[in-house]
Design a protein around this motif. Structure first.
Motif, mmCIF file in Angstrom:
data_model
loop_
_atom_site.group_PDB
_atom_site.id
_atom_site.type_symbol
_atom_site.label_atom_id
_atom_site.label_comp_id
_atom_site.label_asym_id
_atom_site.label_seq_id
_atom_site.Cartn_x
_atom_site.Cartn_y
_atom_site.Cartn_z
ATOM 1 N N TYR A 280 0.847 -1.201 0.000
ATOM 2 C CA TYR A 280 0.000 0.000 0.000
ATOM 3 C C TYR A 280 0.877 1.244 0.000
ATOM 4 O O TYR A 280 1.315 1.711 1.034
ATOM 5 C CB TYR A 280 -0.944 -0.001 1.214
ATOM 6 C CG TYR A 280 -2.314 -0.496 0.867
ATOM 7 C CD1 TYR A 280 -3.231 0.314 0.210
ATOM 8 C CD2 TYR A 280 -2.701 -1.794 1.168
ATOM 9 C CE1 TYR A 280 -4.492 -0.143 -0.132
ATOM 10 C CE2 TYR A 280 -3.953 -2.264 0.834
ATOM 11 C CZ TYR A 280 -4.849 -1.432 0.184
ATOM 12 O OH TYR A 280 -6.093 -1.906 -0.157
ATOM 13 N N ARG B 102 -0.094 3.936 -2.317
ATOM 14 C CA ARG B 102 -0.910 5.048 -2.813
ATOM 15 C C ARG B 102 -1.525 5.779 -1.625
ATOM 16 O O ARG B 102 -2.090 5.161 -0.727
ATOM 17 C CB ARG B 102 -2.009 4.536 -3.749
ATOM 18 C CG ARG B 102 -1.473 3.898 -5.013
ATOM 19 C CD ARG B 102 -2.586 3.591 -5.982
ATOM 20 N NE ARG B 102 -3.213 4.818 -6.452
ATOM 21 C CZ ARG B 102 -4.419 4.860 -7.019
ATOM 22 N NH1 ARG B 102 -5.124 3.743 -7.142
ATOM 23 N NH2 ARG B 102 -4.924 5.991 -7.428
ATOM 24 N N ASP B 103 -1.410 7.089 -1.657
ATOM 25 C CA ASP B 103 -1.833 7.883 -0.497
ATOM 26 C C ASP B 103 -3.324 8.215 -0.591
ATOM 27 O O ASP B 103 -3.722 9.354 -0.812
ATOM 28 C CB ASP B 103 -1.000 9.168 -0.416
ATOM 29 C CG ASP B 103 -1.027 9.766 0.986
ATOM 30 O OD1 ASP B 103 -1.453 9.052 1.916
ATOM 31 O OD2 ASP B 103 -0.614 10.916 1.141
ATOM 32 N N LEU B 104 -4.141 7.177 -0.403
ATOM 33 C CA LEU B 104 -5.595 7.316 -0.459
ATOM 34 C C LEU B 104 -6.153 7.650 0.916
ATOM 35 O O LEU B 104 -5.550 7.327 1.940
ATOM 36 C CB LEU B 104 -6.223 6.002 -0.934
ATOM 37 C CG LEU B 104 -5.810 5.460 -2.298
ATOM 38 C CD1 LEU B 104 -6.344 4.047 -2.466
ATOM 39 C CD2 LEU B 104 -6.322 6.362 -3.403
ATOM 40 N N PRO B 105 -7.347 8.246 0.979
ATOM 41 C CA PRO B 105 -8.031 8.354 2.269
ATOM 42 C C PRO B 105 -8.264 6.963 2.853
ATOM 43 O O PRO B 105 -8.486 5.987 2.127
ATOM 44 C CB PRO B 105 -9.352 9.045 1.909
ATOM 45 C CG PRO B 105 -9.082 9.766 0.636
ATOM 46 C CD PRO B 105 -8.094 8.905 -0.113
ATOM 47 N N ARG C 211 -11.107 4.798 1.578
ATOM 48 C CA ARG C 211 -10.967 4.174 0.265
ATOM 49 C C ARG C 211 -10.081 2.936 0.341
ATOM 50 O O ARG C 211 -10.251 1.994 -0.442
ATOM 51 C CB ARG C 211 -10.419 5.184 -0.742
ATOM 52 C CG ARG C 211 -11.401 6.300 -1.060
ATOM 53 C CD ARG C 211 -10.945 7.108 -2.251
ATOM 54 N NE ARG C 211 -10.945 6.320 -3.475
ATOM 55 C CZ ARG C 211 -10.475 6.764 -4.642
ATOM 56 N NH1 ARG C 211 -9.925 7.967 -4.707
ATOM 57 N NH2 ARG C 211 -10.515 6.003 -5.716
ATOM 58 N N VAL C 212 -9.131 2.922 1.269
ATOM 59 C CA VAL C 212 -8.344 1.710 1.483
ATOM 60 C C VAL C 212 -9.262 0.585 1.967
ATOM 61 O O VAL C 212 -9.178 -0.556 1.497
ATOM 62 C CB VAL C 212 -7.207 1.968 2.486
ATOM 63 C CG1 VAL C 212 -6.496 0.666 2.851
ATOM 64 C CG2 VAL C 212 -6.204 2.976 1.919
ATOM 65 N N SER D 273 -11.373 -0.724 -0.834
ATOM 66 C CA SER D 273 -10.673 -1.566 -1.805
ATOM 67 C C SER D 273 -10.835 -3.049 -1.475
ATOM 68 O O SER D 273 -10.722 -3.902 -2.351
ATOM 69 C CB SER D 273 -9.190 -1.196 -1.871
ATOM 70 O OG SER D 273 -8.496 -1.596 -0.692
ATOM 71 N N GLY E 53 -5.038 -0.586 -4.849
ATOM 72 C CA GLY E 53 -5.551 0.764 -5.046
ATOM 73 C C GLY E 53 -7.040 0.658 -5.315
ATOM 74 O O GLY E 53 -7.574 -0.433 -5.533
ATOM 75 N N TYR F 127 -9.883 1.806 -7.878
ATOM 76 C CA TYR F 127 -10.031 2.440 -9.187
ATOM 77 C C TYR F 127 -11.486 2.703 -9.545
ATOM 78 O O TYR F 127 -11.751 3.432 -10.493
ATOM 79 C CB TYR F 127 -9.373 1.571 -10.253
ATOM 80 C CG TYR F 127 -7.933 1.268 -9.906
ATOM 81 C CD1 TYR F 127 -7.559 0.010 -9.450
ATOM 82 C CD2 TYR F 127 -6.968 2.260 -9.988
ATOM 83 C CE1 TYR F 127 -6.242 -0.265 -9.100
ATOM 84 C CE2 TYR F 127 -5.650 1.997 -9.651
ATOM 85 C CZ TYR F 127 -5.298 0.739 -9.212
ATOM 86 O OH TYR F 127 -4.000 0.488 -8.857
ATOM 87 N N GLU G 198 -11.258 10.051 6.616
ATOM 88 C CA GLU G 198 -10.810 10.888 5.505
ATOM 89 C C GLU G 198 -9.316 11.209 5.573
ATOM 90 O O GLU G 198 -8.799 11.883 4.688
ATOM 91 C CB GLU G 198 -11.624 12.191 5.468
ATOM 92 C CG GLU G 198 -13.127 11.988 5.365
ATOM 93 C CD GLU G 198 -13.543 11.178 4.143
ATOM 94 O OE1 GLU G 198 -12.834 11.261 3.107
ATOM 95 O OE2 GLU G 198 -14.556 10.462 4.213
ATOM 96 N N ARG H 18 -5.448 10.654 5.084
ATOM 97 C CA ARG H 18 -4.727 9.913 4.055
ATOM 98 C C ARG H 18 -3.873 8.823 4.701
ATOM 99 O O ARG H 18 -3.238 9.018 5.731
ATOM 100 C CB ARG H 18 -3.897 10.864 3.202
ATOM 101 C CG ARG H 18 -4.743 11.967 2.582
ATOM 102 C CD ARG H 18 -4.032 12.709 1.492
ATOM 103 N NE ARG H 18 -4.001 11.970 0.237
ATOM 104 C CZ ARG H 18 -5.027 11.884 -0.612
ATOM 105 N NH1 ARG H 18 -6.187 12.475 -0.321
ATOM 106 N NH2 ARG H 18 -4.907 11.210 -1.737
#
Length: 446
Positions: A317, A319-322, A325-326, A329, A336, A338, A363, A365
């Motif tokens: 992991y 990707r610097d997602l909130p 969203r992780v 996934s 990630g 998408y 929320e 990151r």
């Protein structure tokens, strides 16, 4: 002079910030820092994906081996003296490194990778050695040996050691100072610190949340099976190295397995076969949910029923997602995310984040969270689809005592529901949840 200091605190309390400020203040080549995230390869390899460890054909074989990288690090760190060679050999003996010096770094188990990083760092003979959660991922024998080595280094060499620990029952009894980040408190030794601590209650999950988990609805598309995993004469080899040999293993519906073994014994490799992350799984006699692999059902249909967390997943992991969203996934079996989940899916993700006590981080990151907070997010990801099979590979890495108890409460409660099966790997017997029904110990193939 304080020789060995422990820095402790809850997940997200600011331990990393404290260390960052200390390093900036000292700003010396004689200060060496090895971080929790290093065990997942941040400073080892540039490109990493979840299955790379088992896809060894993707590795450029001009890549140096562990032994070559360590020899290079040894020579860069100082002159080749008899004293330094003795330290090198002492470290190799301590970590049984002769067993994987010919391997590529990317193929190491999480425990082996930590041994590699520790060895490389110790070659530099630092004045101050800062180690973030050094004992996680190591089997019990190696943890004890590492503690003995740290004591020797502190006593016989001009070296100070600072241990940053989330798991405070890992504080060695020889530490000369404990710094507790909350309240900026200091204690003269481990005993003085423990004397002031309130014990974690036997259970910390609220009755309301426990009942909410037990009341989750069941799914019409769940497998109604007797056998969740069935392996017959499974062998895994990489070149001349045998990882698993003629393994027979059957996991029945509703069982809760504890999987153990020394570092490098093949525990994560075994689980990668179940999850079909290992390409050799398709050449093995493996049945999942009463369906032989290769009988027509796609692996993605099977993965819908498996919740999974592991060191490899944490490592992949980037990707610097909130955080939400992780978690989401996990509904789509992607690292990630998408596709954009619908509001109902997001609500389910928020629900599981709240169950793990991190709803307020939804929320935030992912890469801005502490390592322990990241692990809680990945645990929520494993549970979000209400899986029939939980595969938990060292799931409590980096968690403080409270969050370890919380995670165990959630696992225990979840497994009380119908049609739930669990396989869990840990090097700490105390981390196992209640209700373990079966155990499998893997011995290293030498």
């Amino acid at each position: 002079m304080q020789k060995v200091t422990a820095v402790v605190g809850r997940n997200g309390s600011g331990k990393t910030l404290y260390i960052d400020q200390l390093r900036k203040r000292l700003a010396s080549d004689r200060v060496r820092y090895i971080a929790f995230t290093d065990s997942y390869g941040v400073n080892v390899d540039g490109q990493y994906y979840l299955q790379l460890r088992w896809n060894q054909h993707d590795i450029d074989h001009e890549t140096p081996t562990v032994g070559e990288l360590l020899e290079r690090a040894y020579r860069l760190a100082g002159d080749d003296t008899p004293e330094r060679r003795e330290l090198q050999q002492q470290l190799y003996r301590l970590f049984h490194m002769e067993e994987f010096l010919d391997k590529y770094v990317i193929t190491l188990s999480s425990g082996e990778l930590r041994k590699f990083q520790l060895t490389k760092t110790l070659f530099a003979n630092p004045r101050l050695l800062i180690m973030d959660n050094p004992f996680i991922g190591l089997d019990a024998e190696t943890r004890d040996q590492l503690k003995a080595l740290l004591l020797t280094l502190a006593q016989e060499r001009d070296m100070e050691v600072m241990l940053v620990l989330s798991k405070t029952d890992d504080i060695p009894d020889f530490v000369s100072k404990v710094i507790e980040i909350e309240g900026n408190k200091e204690y003269s030794n481990a005993a003085a610190y423990y004397a002031q601590q309130q014990p974690v209650p036997p259970h910390v999950l609220s009755d309301e949340k426990r009942q909410a988990i037990l009341s989750l609805p069941y799914h019409d598309n769940d497998y109604d099976c007797q056998t969740v995993v069935d392996m017959k004469e499974v062998s895994i080899r990489y070149g001349e190295r045998t990882i698993l040999k003629d393994l027979n293993w059957t996991v029945k519906n509703g069982e809760r397995w504890a999987l153990s073994g020394q570092n490098g014994s093949g525990k994560s490799t075994l689980l990668s076969l179940v999850c079909a992350d290992n390409p050799q799984s398709y050449a093995c006699d493996i049945t999942l949910f009463d369906r032989p692999r290769g009988s027509g059902e796609s692996i993605w249909d099977i993965k819908k029923h498996i919740g999974y967390v592991s060191p490899e997943m944490h490592r992949s992991y980037k990707r610097d997602l909130p955080a939400i969203r992780v978690v989401a996934s996990g509904l789509m079996e992607t690292i990630g995310l998408y596709a954009v989940p619908n509001p109902q899916d997001y609500e389910r993700c928020r629900w599981w984040l709240d169950i793990f006590g991190i709803g307020h981080l939804a929320e935030r990151r992912f890469l801005q969270l502490s390592s322990g907070e990241q692990r809680l997010v990945l645990l929520a990801r494993a549970f979000v689809k209400d899986p029939q099979l939980l595969i938990l590979d060292e799931p409590l890495h980096g968690l403080d005592l409270w969050n370890r108890r919380l995670a165990k409460d959630i696992i225990e409660t979840f497994c009380q529901r119908r049609n739930k099966t669990m396989i869990m790997v840990t090097h700490y017997e105390a981390e196992l949840p209640a209700g373990i029904t079966n155990k499998l110990f893997l011995a290293r193939n030498l």
